[in-house]
Design an enzyme around this catalytic site. Sequence first.
Site, PDB file in Angstrom:
ATOM      1  N   ARG A  81       0.819  -1.215   0.000  1.00 57.04           N
ATOM      2  CA  ARG A  81       0.000   0.000   0.000  1.00 57.04           C
ATOM      3  C   ARG A  81       0.851   1.262   0.000  1.00 57.04           C
ATOM      4  NH1 ARG A  81      -2.296   0.398   4.547  1.00 57.04           N
ATOM      5  NH2 ARG A  81      -3.199  -1.682   4.638  1.00 57.04           N
ATOM      6  N   TYR A 130     -14.255  22.435 -11.816  1.00 59.10           N
ATOM      7  CA  TYR A 130     -14.600  21.158 -12.439  1.00 59.10           C
ATOM      8  C   TYR A 130     -15.815  20.592 -11.693  1.00 59.10           C
ATOM      9  CZ  TYR A 130     -13.502  16.323 -13.942  1.00 59.10           C
ATOM     10  OH  TYR A 130     -13.526  15.062 -14.465  1.00 59.10           O
TER      11      TYR A 130
HETATM   12  C1  PLP Z   1     -10.369  15.357 -15.622  1.00 64.58           C
HETATM   13  C2  PLP Z   1     -10.204  16.424 -14.601  1.00 64.58           C
HETATM   14  C3  PLP Z   1     -10.146  16.108 -13.243  1.00 64.58           C
HETATM   15  C4  PLP Z   1     -10.377  14.719 -12.717  1.00 64.58           C
HETATM   16  O1  PLP Z   1      -9.461  13.786 -13.134  1.00 64.58           O
HETATM   17  P1  PLP Z   1      -9.881  12.237 -13.222  1.00 64.58           P
HETATM   18  O2  PLP Z   1      -8.563  11.567 -13.333  1.00 64.58           O
HETATM   19  O3  PLP Z   1     -10.731  12.113 -14.439  1.00 64.58           O
HETATM   20  O4  PLP Z   1     -10.604  11.878 -11.966  1.00 64.58           O
HETATM   21  C5  PLP Z   1      -9.943  17.135 -12.360  1.00 64.58           C
HETATM   22  N1  PLP Z   1      -9.811  18.400 -12.759  1.00 64.58           N
HETATM   23  C6  PLP Z   1      -9.859  18.737 -14.062  1.00 64.58           C
HETATM   24  C7  PLP Z   1      -9.700  20.164 -14.445  1.00 64.58           C
HETATM   25  C8  PLP Z   1     -10.067  17.775 -15.026  1.00 64.58           C
HETATM   26  O5  PLP Z   1     -10.171  18.115 -16.308  1.00 64.58           O
END
Ligand code: PLP
Length: 398
Positions: free
Chosen positions: A63, A117
């Site tokens: 881990r 986001y």
């Molecule tokens: C895609 C994205 C995330 C999240 O990433 P994941 O790996 O898809 O969980 C966070 N912030 C922004 C600006 C993104 O475009």
Amino acid sequence: MTDSSQNSKKPATQAVTSGRRKAWTGAVVNPPVWRASTHLYDNVADLRAGLSSNADGQFFYGRRGSPTQWSLADALTEMEPGAAGTMLYPSGVAAIACAMLAVLKPGDEVLLTDSSYDPSRSYADAFLKRMGITARYYDPLIGADIGSLFTDKTKAILLESPGSLTFEVQDVPAICSAAKEAGITSLLDNTWATSRFFPALSKGVDISIVAATKYIVGHSDVMMGAATTHDKYWTRLRRTAQRLGQVVSPDDAYLAARGLRTLEVRLKQHEQSALTIAHWLKKRAEVGLVLHPALPDCPGHEVWKRDFNGSSGLFSFQLIDGDEKSRAVFIDSLALFGIGYSWGGFESLALPVDPGKYRTATDWTMKGALVRLHIGLEDPDDLIADLAKAFEHYNNAL
Ligand SMILES: *Cc1c(COP(=O)(O)O)cnc(C)c1O
């Protein structure tokens, strides 16, 4: 753990050399995939000694990773000036969620940019709320006035600059300096720029987060997140991630490290092609605003010029007379652009976006319809020809 302040190499060199310790790679170029849950100790004394160390480079149990994950984390630390360490997470969302949990407790309040986001918002509004943590939203263009929103409960700010749908560039140094003065932790979603185009910690950010899924991995085949921080928050960030059982697989870490080696050349090509296409779009009669941080239409463009070392491949543009239907015709007519979430891979993508659905602190009043493009590594002439054809279909659909 690496002290990134010792690093004076240029970014392209860092992307190639960072994290490749001889102890971890042996005689080959890339750190091998160490698949491990159990680490076998020599004897009981060795086992007991393992308990007292919590540093990368010391085997403990799967881990806590193996040289494959440590090497990637180490590389990301080296590439962020001022960093003390990096934690890896199984997605960008996990990185945001765990980093926020590392600095917040029940009764606290967190400020989030209104351009956040959407999953960051939903995490704050649903999950953090249930933990007794209040989320409030601010205008991404607020700058130093952020101080007027602080209460004695405000303990953290989650910035995202530029926003990944609407691309407002925030005055990160002003916001972080006001936060620091008030004892508030600043976290930045730096996925769009990465440390290459925005060295966040040196601009005042406490914890810089990327969805490594995007440009670090770069090939649309792995989910991963990373949070990088300086001395003050490193132990807390690390302990929280460990207590929450966050671990990435060595196979995924291997692929992400492989992507990282070409980050410099990929980002530069994404930048150049995206700029070519953004300028071409700006001249089209069908297009209103082009929300690309390097173009004057973009709110915060002047701040981008002052603070950033470059621009990546993601931006939006306004179909000035568009609506849901004609925008769908435009996007469906594209042959070289995939339709899908995520971005940062080698391939181009198009997405309809409706920022008004998410906003609470600011109004989104833009007329027409917004399209987000990720410009991949195809030849920009082919992408332009594809867009030109889609405009023909779009015009017929108006
Ligand atoms: C895609 C994205 C995330 C999240 O990433 P994941 O790996 O898809 O969980 C966070 N912030 C922004 C600006 C993104 O475009």
